[in-house]
Design an enzyme around this catalytic site. Sequence first.
Site, PDB file in Angstrom:
ATOM      1  N   SER A  45      13.573   8.541 -10.263  1.00 34.22           N
ATOM      2  CA  SER A  45      12.558   8.596  -9.138  1.00 34.22           C
ATOM      3  C   SER A  45      11.895  10.007  -9.323  1.00 34.22           C
ATOM      4  O   SER A  45      10.512  10.086  -9.121  1.00 34.22           O
ATOM      5  CB  SER A  45      13.252   8.628  -7.691  1.00 34.22           C
ATOM      6  OG  SER A  45      12.306   9.216  -6.556  1.00 34.22           O
ATOM      7  N   THR A  49       7.715  10.712 -10.028  1.00 33.78           N
ATOM      8  CA  THR A  49       6.949  11.433  -9.059  1.00 33.78           C
ATOM      9  C   THR A  49       6.092  12.649  -9.792  1.00 33.78           C
ATOM     10  O   THR A  49       4.988  12.746  -9.743  1.00 33.78           O
ATOM     11  CB  THR A  49       7.741  11.875  -8.031  1.00 33.78           C
ATOM     12  OG1 THR A  49       8.038  10.870  -7.343  1.00 33.78           O
ATOM     13  CG2 THR A  49       6.745  12.798  -7.059  1.00 33.78           C
ATOM     14  N   GLY A 258       7.153   3.370  -5.364  1.00 34.20           N
ATOM     15  CA  GLY A 258       7.380   4.264  -4.092  1.00 34.20           C
ATOM     16  C   GLY A 258       7.364   5.768  -4.802  1.00 34.20           C
ATOM     17  O   GLY A 258       6.648   6.667  -4.181  1.00 34.20           O
ATOM     18  N   ASP A 259       7.713   6.085  -5.909  1.00 28.06           N
ATOM     19  CA  ASP A 259       7.663   7.265  -6.467  1.00 28.06           C
ATOM     20  C   ASP A 259       6.192   7.853  -6.732  1.00 28.06           C
ATOM     21  O   ASP A 259       5.861   8.945  -6.466  1.00 28.06           O
ATOM     22  CB  ASP A 259       8.681   7.463  -7.820  1.00 28.06           C
ATOM     23  CG  ASP A 259       9.834   6.998  -7.767  1.00 28.06           C
ATOM     24  OD1 ASP A 259      10.521   7.130  -6.654  1.00 28.06           O
ATOM     25  OD2 ASP A 259      10.435   5.987  -8.650  1.00 28.06           O
ATOM     26  N   SER A 260       5.310   7.038  -7.392  1.00 28.23           N
ATOM     27  CA  SER A 260       3.934   7.202  -7.508  1.00 28.23           C
ATOM     28  C   SER A 260       3.224   7.470  -6.048  1.00 28.23           C
ATOM     29  O   SER A 260       2.561   8.251  -5.716  1.00 28.23           O
ATOM     30  CB  SER A 260       3.207   5.561  -8.046  1.00 28.23           C
ATOM     31  OG  SER A 260       3.866   5.763  -9.341  1.00 28.23           O
TER      32      SER A 260
END
Length: 315
Positions: A45, A49, A258-260
């Site tokens: 994660s 990100t 979700g990390d993006s």
Amino acid sequence: MTVNSRKVIVIGELNVDLIFADSDIQPEPNREKLIREFRLALGSSSAITAAGLAGLGVDVSFVSIVGADEFGRFCVKELERLGVDVTHVVMDGNVRTGVTLSLSDGRDRSLLTYMGAIGAVTPAFIPEELFREAAHVHFGSYFLQEQMRPHWAEVFKQAKSNGLTTSFDSGWDPTENWDRERVRSLLALTDWFIPSEEEAMRIFEVDTVEGLPACLPEVRGAVVVKCGSKGSMAVYPDGLVEFAPSFSVNPVDTTGAGDSFNAGFIAAKLDGQTDSEALTLANACGALSTLAIGGAGTVSREGLLKLWPKGLQAI
């Protein structure tokens, strides 16, 4: 020392992803299946990100540890290729790099993780001078970063004393204990807590995301919830709740979406955008990530221009 208003410190786990992708991905006992697609990709994660932030033009320094093995070297080379500063990534021959096996059908994925060095980051890895140079600090995978869990409050206090904003992403808790008391107390030092819908419901013990505002601690920053194809919502410290719709795409792989999203939200806020603009840009980055296999390196200004030209005005 000059503070860079667009520099982010990401402190986190670092591993490779082995991604198997097909519409019919679920294994069956005593059967062999042929799979349409496979990738060896940079995982975690925190790293995804960081790569997303770099793809959006943000200056990023990564703090982590990997093994002095092939997977560890791959992680460091990928971060460098994607524009992330790896000065503070330690390669240690006494540990092995972590690995996540991702089975993705395009809509969702199942994960199997070998921890290796994933939980081995400690405060000793974080140089104090980093806090004097940057504007924001972020970490991902709260529950996997086992050795950092007791120390995040002190890290965020140090960041705050240097004028930085803060954020973190919980990730899934494999033990499903959810460490609720410590997470709730950390929110008092967190500007943007960015869990998924399911994670938020588990941590705050609510049956629906709509019930979340009434269950949050009184002293906290914003809680920004990723709701997949339904978009996202944010509950601000004053109690205001805001929703932003998702972008309509045909997903190939949801690994790292979700990390993006995290990267898009942080980048927009660092540039002084409104909360509404930040949510929308984050949704665009999450959607963009699903159009390729793997999470790291899927978000860029060029890709965003194709998906949502207006979004470039927000970064």
